[in-house]
Every structure is written in C-alpha cells, then in structure tokens.
Write a protein that holds these residues in place. Structure first.
Motif, short mmCIF file in Angstrom:
data_model
loop_
_atom_site.label_atom_id
_atom_site.label_comp_id
_atom_site.label_asym_id
_atom_site.label_seq_id
_atom_site.Cartn_x
_atom_site.Cartn_y
_atom_site.Cartn_z
N GLN A 282 1.28 11.39 -2.93
CA GLN A 282 0.63 12.46 -2.38
C GLN A 282 0.29 13.74 -3.11
OE1 GLN A 282 -1.16 12.47 0.63
NE2 GLN A 282 -0.48 10.23 0.80
N ASP B 241 -3.08 7.26 -7.37
CA ASP B 241 -1.93 6.14 -7.05
C ASP B 241 -1.53 6.41 -5.58
OD1 ASP B 241 -0.70 8.54 -7.21
OD2 ASP B 241 0.27 8.13 -8.91
N TYR B 242 -0.31 5.92 -5.25
CA TYR B 242 -0.07 6.07 -3.84
C TYR B 242 0.71 7.49 -3.64
CZ TYR B 242 -1.11 1.05 -3.39
OH TYR B 242 -1.57 0.09 -3.16
N ASN C 279 -2.29 2.38 2.69
CA ASN C 279 -2.92 3.30 1.99
C ASN C 279 -4.30 3.79 2.51
OD1 ASN C 279 -4.33 4.62 -0.24
ND2 ASN C 279 -4.59 2.60 -1.39
N TRP C 280 -4.20 4.96 3.30
CA TRP C 280 -5.35 5.34 3.83
C TRP C 280 -5.60 6.83 3.20
CZ3 TRP C 280 -1.17 4.35 7.92
CH2 TRP C 280 -1.22 3.11 8.63
N LYS C 281 -5.16 7.17 2.01
CA LYS C 281 -5.21 8.39 1.48
C LYS C 281 -6.59 8.84 1.41
CE LYS C 281 -3.85 9.79 -2.87
NZ LYS C 281 -2.85 9.88 -4.04
N MET D 105 -7.75 -1.42 -0.53
CA MET D 105 -6.89 -0.44 -0.14
C MET D 105 -5.58 -1.26 1.05
SD MET D 105 -9.33 2.57 0.76
CE MET D 105 -10.35 3.53 -0.40
N LEU E 179 -7.21 2.40 -8.68
CA LEU E 179 -6.02 2.76 -8.58
C LEU E 179 -5.79 3.02 -10.26
CD1 LEU E 179 -3.74 0.30 -6.42
CD2 LEU E 179 -4.08 2.56 -6.14
N GLY F 291 0.81 -1.28 -0.20
CA GLY F 291 -0.14 0.09 -0.01
C GLY F 291 0.79 1.35 0.06
N ILE F 292 2.10 1.42 -0.46
CA ILE F 292 2.94 2.34 -0.48
C ILE F 292 4.00 2.38 -1.67
CG2 ILE F 292 4.54 1.22 1.19
CD1 ILE F 292 5.02 3.92 2.50
N ASP F 293 4.35 3.35 -2.36
CA ASP F 293 5.38 3.31 -3.28
C ASP F 293 6.69 2.85 -2.79
OD1 ASP F 293 4.02 4.02 -5.33
OD2 ASP F 293 4.15 6.01 -5.15
N SER G 259 3.99 -1.83 -5.53
CA SER G 259 4.56 -1.89 -4.40
C SER G 259 4.92 -2.98 -4.00
CB SER G 259 3.42 -1.54 -3.43
OG SER G 259 3.66 -1.33 -2.21
#
Ligand code: BJ8
Length: 431
Positions: free
Chosen positions: A406, A403-404, A289-291, A285, A373, A97-99, A119
């Motif tokens: 910000q 995507d991941y 990944n909580w965006k 998610m 995504l 869940g993160i780049d 990821s």
C-alpha cells in the motif's frame, strides 16, 4: 463463519499464520466493499462466499475428497477445466493477490519476481491456503518465464503437472496445444481413475460454457449508462468464479443479471452519468488484490470493462455447441477457444490491442488504465504499445505499474486523479 479449526488442523494449515491472514480480510473487505452504496441485492451471495472464503467451500471440497473425488488447482485460464469436470474432479483457481511470507519466498526465489508468483509461493511455504492443501495436483503452464521456472520449485512441495502453452498462434502451435490437452486428459484420467468419454466431456464443456455465458451477460449489463454495478463488485464476482461451485455460481450470477437488467430497464434515459467510465486492462487481479479498482472508484469513476484474466479474457468466448462433435472435434474446439485468449505472453499480440480499441468504443469509455504488476515483463512491455495505439486513435490512456503493497497508494491516487481531470476536461470539450 462456523468453526472450521478442526478442518484447518486436519489440512495441516499453520494456524497462527492462517489466523493472521483471515483477520486481515474483514477490515479490508468492509472498507472496500461494504462501504459502497446502492449495491445490487444479488451481491449478498458473493459477500457470503467471501465471508466463508476458507470455510464452506473448503468443506465442500473435503466432502468431495472423502467420497473419492479429486481436486486440481490452477493458476491460468488456459487450463482446460472442461477436462477436469469431465472426469468428475473439481478445479479451483489458486489466488495470490496479497503479499505473504516474502522473506521465506526470497530464500528460494529471486526478489524481483512479480507479486503474483511470490504470493502463491508464500501461501504454500507458510501453509496458509486451504485450497493449496486440499489440492491433489497443481496444473501449471509455461506462459511466462517466472511461472514456468517457479513451477519447478513448487513441485518440491506439491505435485505439479505443467502444460506447455504456445507463444505464437500458427497452425503448428494449435497442433501443439491440442496435443497438450490430450496429454492433460491422460494425466487427469490417471489421477481420478475415471475415463474421459465423449459424453462426460460434452457435459464438462456445457458446464463451463454456462458459467462463461453468465459472466458475458454480466459484462453486457455494464454497457448501460450508468453501469448498474461497480467495477469492484464485477471484479469480485470474476475472482470468485475461480473457486466457487460452478453450477451454483452460474445460477447466482444469472439471478444477479436479472436484477441488473431490471435496473437498466428502470433507469431514466435522462439520467446523467457523473462518473467517468473506465476500462482496466493488463495483469490479472487475484483475490484480494482490489487496490487499483478501489483507487479508481473512489476518485469519481466507475470501471465498466476489465480486459483481464479476472475479467473478460476468462469468459470472452465459448467452446460452443458440441452436440454433433466427437472426441477429436471437442478437443479441437477447446484448443481453439483457449488460443483466442490474448495473454501478453503471445507474440505478436495485436489482437489484444484491437480488442481493447473495439471494447473502448462498445463500452463508451472515457479512458483506459493499463495495469501491470512490477516485474511482469509480458504486460509491462506490451503496455507501451497498448498506450501508443490507444492514443493514436484519440483514446486517453495511462499506464500504472505497482505491486501488492500500500506504500504507493497515495502516489497512485494523485496520478489517477490527474488523469481523471484531463478526462473530465475532454468530456466538457466534447459536450
Ligand atoms: S492467460 S495473464 S492467467 S498467464 S503477472 S505470473 S504473466 S509475470 S498471470 Fe496470466 Fe494465464 Fe496469461 Fe492470463 Fe507471469 Fe506477469 Fe506474473 Fe502473470
């Protein structure tokens, strides 16, 4: 967190890169989770699990292996965990869940793959995920082309067994999937050296069904107005479900549900809910990944339902009471339960749309956010039909693709706030 450096060294983790990954988490968690007010007391356990994300649970898995046990890792809710537990092994979900390590990933995979695949590949290439390193076998599937082809590449780094998942739900597909479950049983038996019997498979089914029941109970508490738990906390619990000890997790979710049901019982019926009630549907998610949930819940709304594989799709139905079933009956029941999952990889996939419509009413949502995504063809394409069907029924909907990174957070927030403005106007108009 205790000192786990020796354990991470023994696992062969890339310690500097791993430090960088772990250092990123507390700040993010504090901002997104610990800043929330009025959280249920029962969330303390899940905060603790996150604080030990690469510590205590990994140690438990290492202890299990030291006693001769095996660990399997999966990335899809189609993988029949019941079979894994029946053989005395443990199943963990790999996150993604993160780049991470995109430069390395893009040397062996195309750039425009979905962030989730990039990821998990980055985690493996950079050796920063202890769950990957502790796993004896990864169980892949042929759900989407991206995953299907990436598992061939991943197999160069860790053994991967790929299950062929159907794309349709005709009788022949059921037979094929039941056959795949049987093939998986053979693989698991060979890996563990343990025979899967009627009795241990029955126990495996009961164990996983108990977890699903607890998550169903949690989801039901969110029908209340106001919902007694934030969508972010509910998502976190569903994310943790993939790697925590099953029985302990089930116990803790049920304890939390006792508290939430009490909250609902104590709530004044006259309480007016200011927050908008939102459903999120789409791509899973994976932790952390909580965006989108964070953007939604800091814009005057509460997520009350997640039609996600890190949500309702993972627990929506049970294998069921297997007391009088033999081996064939149990395999059939596992097969039928999983093929009720409405992943966008299926065609046609009208049941997913029907479910979103039904749940929109049941959870009295003000609007639905379809989340996909970028480069995820199944969900981005299906998103158009989902949005159209909702609007035809008078339910407000918006589609988001991200995507991941910000970088688009500001732009997304503006779009979400504009959507919520229209939802508030509707609320006022409808009294
Ligand atoms: S049952 S949703 S967990 S496949 S985001 S990798 S679909 S390109 S994750 Fe999934 Fe199983 Fe389906 Fe659920 Fe491909 Fe899309 Fe990437 Fe995805």
């Amino acid at each position: 967190m205790s000192d786990y450096r020796q354990m991470w060294t023994d696992l062969g983790l890339n310690l500097p890169a791993h430090d960088a990954l772990l250092n990123a988490l507390p700040g993010l968690y504090k901002e997104i989770y610990l800043s929330q007010t009025d959280r249920p007391k029962g969330m303390e356990y899940f905060d603790f699990v996150v604080s030990e994300i690469h510590g205590l649970r990994v140690r438990e898995l290492m202890d299990h292996k030291a006693k001769g046990g095996k660990v399997l890792a999966a990335m899809c809710v189609f993988v029949p965990e019941e079979v894994v537990y029946a053989a005395g092994a443990i199943c963990v979900g790999l996150c993604g869940g993160i780049d991470w390590a995109s430069d390395e990933v893009e040397k062996i995979l195309p750039r425009n793959l979905c962030a989730l695949i990039k990821s998990f590949m980055g985690f493996k290439l950079d050796k920063v995920c202890p769950y990957f390193e502790v796993a004896d076998l990864v169980v892949g599937e042929t759900t989407c082309d991206g995953k299907k082809k990436s598992f061939e590449v991943l197999n160069d780094y860790i053994p991967v067994h790929v299950m062929e998942t159907p794309q349709m739900k005709n009788e022949a597909d059921y037979r094929m999937w039941a056959g795949e479950i049987r093939r998986f049983i053979t693989v698991v038996e060979k890996l563990t050296g343990n025979t899967i019997t009627e009795e241990n498979l029955r126990q495996g089914i009961r164990k996983i069904d108990a977890r699903r029941k607890a998550l169903q109970r949690l989801s039901a508490t969110r029908k209340a107005s106001p919902s007694p738990i934030s969508g972010k906390d509910a998502l976190l619990i569903n994310q943790i479900a993939f790697y925590d000890d099953v029985d302990r997790f089930t116990l803790k979710v049920n304890e939390l549900c006792d508290e939430l049901e009490q909250r609902n019982a104590d709530a004044s019926p006259a309480t007016i809910e200011d927050d908008l009630r939102i459903m999120v549907t789409g791509t899973p998610m994976a932790i952390p990944n909580w965006k989108i949930p964070h953007l939604v819940e800091t814009s005057g709304a509460r997520i009350v339902f997640d039609e996600l594989c890190t949500g309702e799709r993972s627990f929506q139905n049970l294998v069921g009471d297997m007391a009088d079933k033999d081996m064939d009956g149990m395999i059939e029941a596992i097969c039928r339960r999983s093929l009720e999952i409405d992943c966008a990889c299926f065609t046609p996939n009208q049941p997913r749309i029907d479910k979103i419509l039904t749940k929109s009413k049941e959870y009295r949502v003000d609007g639905v956010i379809h989340y996909a995504l970028q480069s995820c063809d199944p969900f981005t394409i299906e998103g158009f039909r989902v949005e159209k069907s909702l609007k035809e029924k008078g339910i407000a909907a918006m589609r988001l693709e991200t995507d991941y990174s910000q970088e688009d957070a500001g732009q997304l927030k503006t779009r979400i706030e504009a959507f919520f403005e229209t939802l508030r106007e509707r609320r006022e108009m409808n009294g």
